[in-house]
Structures are given as C-alpha cells and as structure tokens.
Design an enzyme around this catalytic site. Structure first.
Site, short mmCIF file in Angstrom:
data_model
loop_
_atom_site.label_atom_id
_atom_site.label_comp_id
_atom_site.label_asym_id
_atom_site.label_seq_id
_atom_site.Cartn_x
_atom_site.Cartn_y
_atom_site.Cartn_z
N CYS A 50 -4.40 -9.32 -0.73
CA CYS A 50 -4.01 -8.51 -1.90
C CYS A 50 -2.71 -9.03 -2.51
O CYS A 50 -1.74 -9.32 -1.81
CB CYS A 50 -3.86 -7.05 -1.49
SG CYS A 50 -3.47 -5.97 -2.88
N CYS A 54 3.33 -4.50 -1.37
CA CYS A 54 3.66 -3.28 -0.62
C CYS A 54 4.22 -3.69 0.76
O CYS A 54 3.52 -4.35 1.55
CB CYS A 54 2.40 -2.43 -0.44
SG CYS A 54 1.53 -2.16 -1.99
N CYS A 57 2.33 -3.14 4.18
CA CYS A 57 0.88 -3.40 4.29
C CYS A 57 0.51 -4.73 4.92
O CYS A 57 1.02 -5.79 4.53
CB CYS A 57 0.25 -3.29 2.90
SG CYS A 57 -1.55 -3.36 2.96
N CYS A 94 -14.78 7.23 3.44
CA CYS A 94 -13.82 6.63 2.52
C CYS A 94 -13.86 5.11 2.62
O CYS A 94 -13.74 4.57 3.73
CB CYS A 94 -12.40 7.08 2.85
SG CYS A 94 -12.22 8.84 2.90
N CYS A 126 -15.60 8.71 -1.00
CA CYS A 126 -14.24 8.50 -1.49
C CYS A 126 -13.98 7.00 -1.50
O CYS A 126 -14.47 6.28 -0.63
CB CYS A 126 -13.28 9.21 -0.53
SG CYS A 126 -11.55 8.92 -0.89
N CYS A 186 -7.15 12.25 -4.54
CA CYS A 186 -6.61 12.24 -3.18
C CYS A 186 -5.31 11.44 -3.28
O CYS A 186 -5.36 10.24 -3.55
CB CYS A 186 -7.61 11.58 -2.25
SG CYS A 186 -6.94 11.25 -0.62
N ARG A 258 -4.31 15.90 5.06
CA ARG A 258 -4.94 14.99 6.03
C ARG A 258 -3.92 14.18 6.83
O ARG A 258 -3.09 13.49 6.26
CB ARG A 258 -5.89 14.03 5.29
CG ARG A 258 -6.63 13.05 6.19
CD ARG A 258 -7.73 12.31 5.44
NE ARG A 258 -8.55 13.27 4.71
CZ ARG A 258 -8.69 13.26 3.39
NH1 ARG A 258 -8.15 12.33 2.67
NH2 ARG A 258 -9.41 14.20 2.79
N1 SAM Z 1 -5.17 -1.21 -2.35
C1 SAM Z 1 -5.33 0.15 -2.57
C2 SAM Z 1 -4.03 0.86 -2.87
O1 SAM Z 1 -3.00 0.44 -2.38
O2 SAM Z 1 -4.09 1.85 -3.59
C3 SAM Z 1 -6.02 0.87 -1.44
C4 SAM Z 1 -5.78 0.50 0.01
S1 SAM Z 1 -4.18 0.91 0.65
C5 SAM Z 1 -4.22 0.09 2.19
C6 SAM Z 1 -4.26 2.64 1.01
C7 SAM Z 1 -3.02 3.32 1.51
O3 SAM Z 1 -2.85 3.06 2.89
C8 SAM Z 1 -1.69 2.92 0.90
O4 SAM Z 1 -1.47 3.55 -0.31
C9 SAM Z 1 -0.70 3.42 1.96
O5 SAM Z 1 -0.30 4.72 1.66
C10 SAM Z 1 -1.52 3.40 3.25
N2 SAM Z 1 -1.02 2.39 4.18
C11 SAM Z 1 -1.23 1.05 4.13
N3 SAM Z 1 -0.62 0.42 5.15
C12 SAM Z 1 0.01 1.38 5.87
C13 SAM Z 1 0.83 1.34 7.04
N4 SAM Z 1 1.15 0.21 7.65
N5 SAM Z 1 1.30 2.51 7.52
C14 SAM Z 1 0.99 3.67 6.90
N6 SAM Z 1 0.23 3.76 5.79
C15 SAM Z 1 -0.25 2.63 5.27
FE1 SF4 Z 2 -2.70 -4.17 -1.66
FE2 SF4 Z 2 -2.02 -3.09 0.67
FE3 SF4 Z 2 -0.60 -2.55 -1.49
FE4 SF4 Z 2 -3.10 -1.56 -1.26
S1 SF4 Z 2 -1.35 -1.06 0.02
S2 SF4 Z 2 -2.17 -2.49 -3.06
S3 SF4 Z 2 -4.08 -3.26 -0.13
S4 SF4 Z 2 -0.82 -4.57 -0.54
#
Ligand code: SAM
Ligand code: SF4
Ligand code: DTB
Length: 327
Positions: A50, A54, A57, A94, A126, A186, A258
């Site tokens: 991606c 973030c 992530c 989901c 979802c 959500c 949740r």
């Molecule tokens: N890419 C999309 C987005 O960011 O909207 C969807 C997937 S993203 C992985 C979904 C959510 O997972 C993120 O918004 C974040 O809140 C949560 N998330 C991802 N990595 C995480 C981590 N290491 N610890 C806790 N929450 C996490």
């Molecule tokens: Fe991409 Fe992870 Fe950010 Fe979702 S949370 S936008 S998968 S980097």
C-alpha cells in the site's frame, strides 16, 4: 445536542472510573441486550504493497515489516472463507484491501461480486478499501454492502504524527460519500499510538458528531509491528482503554462498539470489564488482517464463562432485516 459538546465529553472521560462504567453499562442496557455479542470475521483480500504511509501498518510500502504480499483473492476463495465464518457462528464478514483508494476496473468489479456473494449468504457484508467516491459506494450498496469501514484513527491534531500521505479531511470526505450512498458507516480509531488524553477525547468528540453517528466503532489498540515506526511504542494503560469504550458507549448509545486489533494482549478480565462498559462486538478467528487474534476456542470459552451468546445478524438495521427474512 449538548451531550456531544467537548466540555461534556471531557468531564465524562475524567469521571471516577467505576462511576463512568456504571453510567455506560446503564446506557448499554437501555439500547442493547447485555448478554449478546456480535461475532465478526475479518479477511485480508489484498495484502501489502500500500502506498499510504500509515506509521502503524504492516502493509505500507513505507514500512519494512515482514509480510507475505498477496494480489486480490479470487471471489470463490473469499466466498468459501465467508461460508466457513458463517458456519462457525459469525454474522458479519469484513473484507480488507491494502489500497489507498478504490479505482474503477476489474479489481473493483471483483470486490462487488464478493460483496454480493457474502450478502446472499445472509451475512452482513463489510469492506474496508481506503478512500472511495460516492458513485463507487453506490455500486457497493447495490451489491448488498451493509457497512464500510474507514477509520479516523486518532485526533485531527495528532493525525500527521501517524500518517502524512493523506489528510483528516480526506477521511471525513470518504465518510460523507459512504453515508450519502446510504451505507452504514463503521468508523473508529487506534489507541496507544502515543496520543494524549486530549487526543482521545477529541477523537471521541469527532466520532460522536458524525452525522449520522457510526453504526459501528472499532476500537483498535496498537499492535506494534516490527519494522514500523511504532514498533517500540509503549502500550496504552488498560484503564484508559476502558474509559474510551465507556465514553463511546455513552455518546453513541446505539452503535456497535467493537474490540478490534490488539485483543491478544488484553487479559480476559479486562475484556470482561470492556463488555460491562458497553463493548458488544469482537473479531473472531486466529488472524485479523496480518496480525494475530485470540483463537476461536478461547473466545468461545470466555463468552460461555460470561454467559454471553452470539447476536443474530442485521439486528439493528431495519433496511437489511427485511432482506434477512427472505434468506
Ligand atoms: N487500507 C484501508 C484503510 O486504511 O482504510 C483498509 C485497511 S486498514 C489495515 C484498516 C484499519 O486497521 C486501519 O484504519 C487501522 O485503524 C487498523 N490497523 C492497521 N494496522 C494496525 C495496527 N498495527 N494496530 C492497530 N490497528 C491497526
Ligand atoms: Fe494502506 Fe495500511 Fe494505511 Fe490502510 S492502514 S491505507 S492498508 S498503509
Ligand atoms: C478495524 O478498525 N480494525 C480491523 C478492521 N477495521 C479492518 C483491522 C485491524 C487490523 C490490525 C492489523 C493487522 O492485522 O494487520
């Protein structure tokens, strides 16, 4: 309404903890059956690669977490997983894709097929696919989507310490597109990113003031993934976590709250306190998207001990409940 005023939320958040839990547990009991838990299953349908940055992530190309990348799964494989999830008691399925945003084309067409298949099974469907336009959201709605997950993650002020490739306003715009397509929203956040109490209060304030309020609020606690900037982040104090859950329940009485990422590191006793405070939904199954979750057996045992049973699907959604009757 005054209840969503920042000062009110601050005072609520700072109440003596047991008084706060007493209040949130009372609100919970007015709007929900306290012996019911929504069981959700999560599947990563496209993993890694991606372009967003973030900081938490595992799937961002800006981080160096060890990860098996995967291209978009085949519809039949996803539907097989959904069927298994249903057989093991889940009522919401989901699907998450590591996309910064939805692009029109074959991949999105396939996701629409997945949504249709999941919805036709009588499961709540979802997805979480990153930013989306209203037109794309309408296509998902027509395919049978119940809910779209798109998190604000933290407060507006703290946001650029976590993500820099998009803005808070980008997130809010997508939330508007989802709501305009009449898909339930959500939306939640991550606790334990090093944010202050003020940031947590501000996030709760923003969530509670979304119009309409989110149908569900995932409360993630940071899973500190090796190879990400947050790998050494100190864990959030568990009583701060409980406070957030209790305040979310009071401010958003009808919302499903949740317990999402990070549950593996949270004791059974703390989870029970969170259920008391108003959390009424969990992700079940060994894996979330890329990180570990308590095993199904452990969760079943905990819920049995507490006398909590799985909640039927589509319970709070009048529109889709009509559909369920025909399934
Ligand atoms: N890419 C999309 C987005 O960011 O909207 C969807 C997937 S993203 C992985 C979904 C959510 O997972 C993120 O918004 C974040 O809140 C949560 N998330 C991802 N990595 C995480 C981590 N290491 N610890 C806790 N929450 C996490
Ligand atoms: Fe991409 Fe992870 Fe950010 Fe979702 S949370 S936008 S998968 S980097
Ligand atoms: C949400 O708020 N939490 C879920 C779901 N929405 C998609 C995702 C949690 C992901 C945790 C990190 C991982 O497993 O990669």
């Amino acid at each position: 309404m005054l209840i969503r005023d920042m000062e009110y939320i601050k005072n609520l958040y700072k109440k003596p903890l047991l008084d706060l839990i007493y209040k949130s547990a009372s609100v919970h009991r007015k709007h929900h059956q306290s012996d019911e838990m929504q069981m959700c299953t999560l599947l990563s349908i496209k993993t890694g690669g991606c372009s967003e940055d973030c900081g938490y992530c595992s799937q961002s190309i800006h981080n160096s977490a060890k990860l098996e990348k995967e291209i978009l799964l085949k519809t039949d494989d996803v539907l097989e997983k959904a069927r298994k999830a249903k057989d093991s008691g889940s009522t919401r399925f989901c699907m998450g894709a590591a996309w910064p945003k939805v692009l029109d084309g074959k991949a999105f067409d396939r996701v629409c097929d997945m949504v249709k298949g999941v919805s036709d099974m009588g499961l709540e469907a979802c997805v979480t696919l990153g930013m989306i336009t209203q037109k794309q959201a309408i296509r998902l709605k027509e395919a049978g989507l119940t809910s779209y997950n798109h998190n604000l993650d933290t407060s507006e002020d703290f946001y650029d310490k976590v993500v820099t490739t998009r803005t808070y306003q980008d997130r809010l715009d997508t939330l508007k597109n989802i709501a305009n397509a009449e898909i339930s929203v959500c939306c939640g956040g991550i606790l334990g990113l090093g944010e202050s109490e003020e940031d947590r209060i501000s996030l709760l304030h923003t969530l509670a003031n979304l119009d309409p309020q989110p149908e569900s609020v995932p409360i993630n606690t940071l899973v500190p993934v090796e190879g990400t900037p947050f790998e050494n982040q100190e864990r959030i104090d568990i009583f701060e976590w409980i406070r957030c859950i209790a305040v979310a329940r009071i401010l958003m009485p009808k919302t499903m709250v949740r317990l999402s990422a990070g549950r593996l590191e949270i004791s059974k006793e703390a989870q029970a306190l969170a259920f008391m405070a108003g959390a009424n939904s969990i992700f079940t199954g060994d894996t979330l998207l890329t990180t570990a979750n308590p095993s199904e057996n452990e969760d079943t045992a905990l819920l049995e001990t507490l006398g909590i049973k799985p909640r039927p699907p589509y319970k709070s959604d009048e529109q889709v409940s009509k559909k369920t009757q025909t399934v």
